[in-house]
Design an enzyme around this catalytic site. Structure first.
Site, mmCIF file in Angstrom:
data_model
loop_
_atom_site.group_PDB
_atom_site.id
_atom_site.type_symbol
_atom_site.label_atom_id
_atom_site.label_comp_id
_atom_site.label_asym_id
_atom_site.label_seq_id
_atom_site.Cartn_x
_atom_site.Cartn_y
_atom_site.Cartn_z
ATOM 1 N N GLU A 99 1.157 2.286 5.198
ATOM 2 C CA GLU A 99 1.245 1.629 6.728
ATOM 3 C C GLU A 99 2.004 2.726 7.291
ATOM 4 O O GLU A 99 3.297 2.890 7.142
ATOM 5 C CB GLU A 99 2.000 0.475 6.551
ATOM 6 C CG GLU A 99 1.667 -0.829 6.026
ATOM 7 C CD GLU A 99 2.118 -1.933 6.650
ATOM 8 O OE1 GLU A 99 1.393 -2.861 7.056
ATOM 9 O OE2 GLU A 99 3.453 -2.030 6.926
ATOM 10 N N GLU A 122 9.946 -1.535 8.892
ATOM 11 C CA GLU A 122 11.013 -2.118 9.639
ATOM 12 C C GLU A 122 12.556 -2.673 8.733
ATOM 13 O O GLU A 122 13.199 -2.411 9.310
ATOM 14 C CB GLU A 122 10.639 -3.632 10.125
ATOM 15 C CG GLU A 122 9.281 -3.328 11.284
ATOM 16 C CD GLU A 122 8.460 -4.247 11.296
ATOM 17 O OE1 GLU A 122 8.522 -5.416 10.793
ATOM 18 O OE2 GLU A 122 7.308 -4.104 12.075
ATOM 19 N N SER A 158 -1.933 -2.154 12.738
ATOM 20 C CA SER A 158 -2.906 -2.552 13.969
ATOM 21 C C SER A 158 -4.370 -3.100 13.272
ATOM 22 O O SER A 158 -5.208 -2.763 13.876
ATOM 23 C CB SER A 158 -3.046 -1.290 14.820
ATOM 24 O OG SER A 158 -1.661 -1.313 15.667
ATOM 25 N N LYS A 197 6.253 -11.735 9.625
ATOM 26 C CA LYS A 197 7.499 -11.010 10.230
ATOM 27 C C LYS A 197 8.368 -12.294 10.667
ATOM 28 O O LYS A 197 8.395 -13.069 10.262
ATOM 29 C CB LYS A 197 7.251 -10.021 11.388
ATOM 30 C CG LYS A 197 6.322 -8.928 10.918
ATOM 31 C CD LYS A 197 6.319 -7.839 11.748
ATOM 32 C CE LYS A 197 5.000 -6.637 11.229
ATOM 33 N NZ LYS A 197 4.973 -5.574 11.637
ATOM 34 N N HIS A 200 8.985 -2.285 3.433
ATOM 35 C CA HIS A 200 8.284 -2.329 4.802
ATOM 36 C C HIS A 200 9.083 -1.470 5.827
ATOM 37 O O HIS A 200 10.398 -1.503 5.750
ATOM 38 C CB HIS A 200 8.226 -3.729 5.474
ATOM 39 C CG HIS A 200 7.229 -3.866 6.698
ATOM 40 N ND1 HIS A 200 7.804 -3.428 7.875
ATOM 41 C CD2 HIS A 200 5.876 -4.391 6.803
ATOM 42 C CE1 HIS A 200 6.870 -3.562 8.504
ATOM 43 N NE2 HIS A 200 5.948 -4.192 7.823
ATOM 44 N N GLY A 208 1.897 -2.369 14.940
ATOM 45 C CA GLY A 208 2.191 -3.072 16.054
ATOM 46 C C GLY A 208 1.988 -2.314 17.292
ATOM 47 O O GLY A 208 2.331 -2.522 18.328
ATOM 48 N N ASN A 258 1.546 -10.555 7.164
ATOM 49 C CA ASN A 258 2.731 -10.455 7.328
ATOM 50 C C ASN A 258 3.053 -11.092 8.729
ATOM 51 O O ASN A 258 3.060 -10.393 9.774
ATOM 52 C CB ASN A 258 3.187 -9.073 7.264
ATOM 53 C CG ASN A 258 4.659 -8.744 7.282
ATOM 54 O OD1 ASN A 258 5.572 -9.737 7.717
ATOM 55 N ND2 ASN A 258 4.849 -7.512 7.657
HETATM 56 P P1 PGA Z 1 0.565 -4.773 12.643
HETATM 57 O O1 PGA Z 1 1.661 -4.760 11.482
HETATM 58 O O2 PGA Z 1 -0.749 -5.398 11.987
HETATM 59 O O3 PGA Z 1 1.050 -5.648 13.686
HETATM 60 O O4 PGA Z 1 0.522 -3.494 13.247
HETATM 61 C C1 PGA Z 1 1.632 -4.640 10.117
HETATM 62 C C2 PGA Z 1 2.762 -4.549 9.447
HETATM 63 O O5 PGA Z 1 3.672 -4.234 9.792
HETATM 64 O O6 PGA Z 1 2.658 -4.877 8.092
#
Ligand code: PGA
Length: 256
Positions: A169, A102, A215, A15, A100, A175, A13
């Protein structure tokens, strides 16, 4: 176009990152790096505007590499300024990330809306990667996560359940570098499978790919894959580095 757990999944992903040049280098680098790897479906999810140029350059790509979108509107067309419809995506991607965190928390997407998007993805032959996860670590918030699951799958037919991927998640792990322990993530994946058994049946639950995200890096991926209920990873930050994402994907492929 069903999915199952015979193959594992490595989803990148991206983003809102990359310019066109980065996007082409990254996608071609991953393509070259994963050539010949079996047992894992590798899915790149770049920003919308790079989907088509990447699709063009990946035309003759190995079968194990596909594209996904990071979001979509649930309607086919109309007065929805700035949105992208399933009809537009249909020819370019096979997968679409929905729900997601976000999107849920920066753009106020409700479970009702996510459910509409999930249903629309099925209607348009797209495979949703449905993301669910709790916000608070202390609450270990499984109720929040299970409620999302139930609401987002409202009235999804048993038949369509074979075209779905779920990604667990935990928001606090995304992140932050504060990844959930593999044991914790494995227990939650088991819990998701139990809930799916309750909502549908054991066969549906056993067939459903459940991924972990938050992460994930090349040094911790094997721990997650050792968990019997985890079938792959949704990777954010580490998917922006060719070598890291290729290594993660190779490791996932070892667990077929
Ligand atoms: P990350 O993000 O691996 O940077 O923690 C995962 C995601 O948001 O799908």
């Amino acid at each position: 176009m069903a999915v199952d757990r015979q193959k594992k999944f490595s989803i990148g992903n991206w983003k809102m990152n990359t310019d066109l040049a980065d996007a082409l280098v990254l996608s071609q680098g991953v393509r070259d790096g994963v050539e010949g790897i079996n047992g894992v479906e590798i899915i790149l999810c770049p920003p919308f505007v790079w989907l088509y140029p990447i699709a063009e350059t990946l035309k003759h790509t190995p079968k194990n590499l596909s594209l996904g979108a990071q979001n979509m509107h649930w309607q086919e067309k109309g007065p929805f300024t700035g949105e992208v419809s399933p009809m537009m995506l249909q020819k370019v991607v096979k997968y679409v990330i929905l729900g997601h965190s976000e999107r849920r928390f920066h753009f106020n997407e409700s479970d009702e809306l996510i459910n509409d998007k999930v249903q629309s993805a099925f209607e348009h032959g797209l495979i949703p990667v449905l993301c669910i996860g709790e916000r608070s670590k202390t609450n270990s918030g499984s109720d929040e996560m299970i409620n999302q699951l139930v609401r987002d799958l409202n009235e999804v037919s048993e038949q369509n359940m074979s075209n779905l991927i779920v990604a667990y998640e935990p928001v606090w792990a995304i992140g932050t570098g504060d990844a959930a322990t593999a044991e914790y993530a494995g227990d939650v994946a088991k819990k998701i499978r139990r809930k799916i058994t309750e909502l549908y049946n054991e066969k549906v639950a056993e067939n459903l790919p459940i991924l972990y995200g938050g992460s994930v890096v090349k040094s911790n991926i094997a721990e997650y894959m050792d968990e019997p209920d985890i079938d792959g990873a949704l990777v954010g930050g580490a998917s922006l580095k060719i070598n890291d994402f290729v290594e993660i994907s190779k490791e996932i492929g070892r667990y077929r």
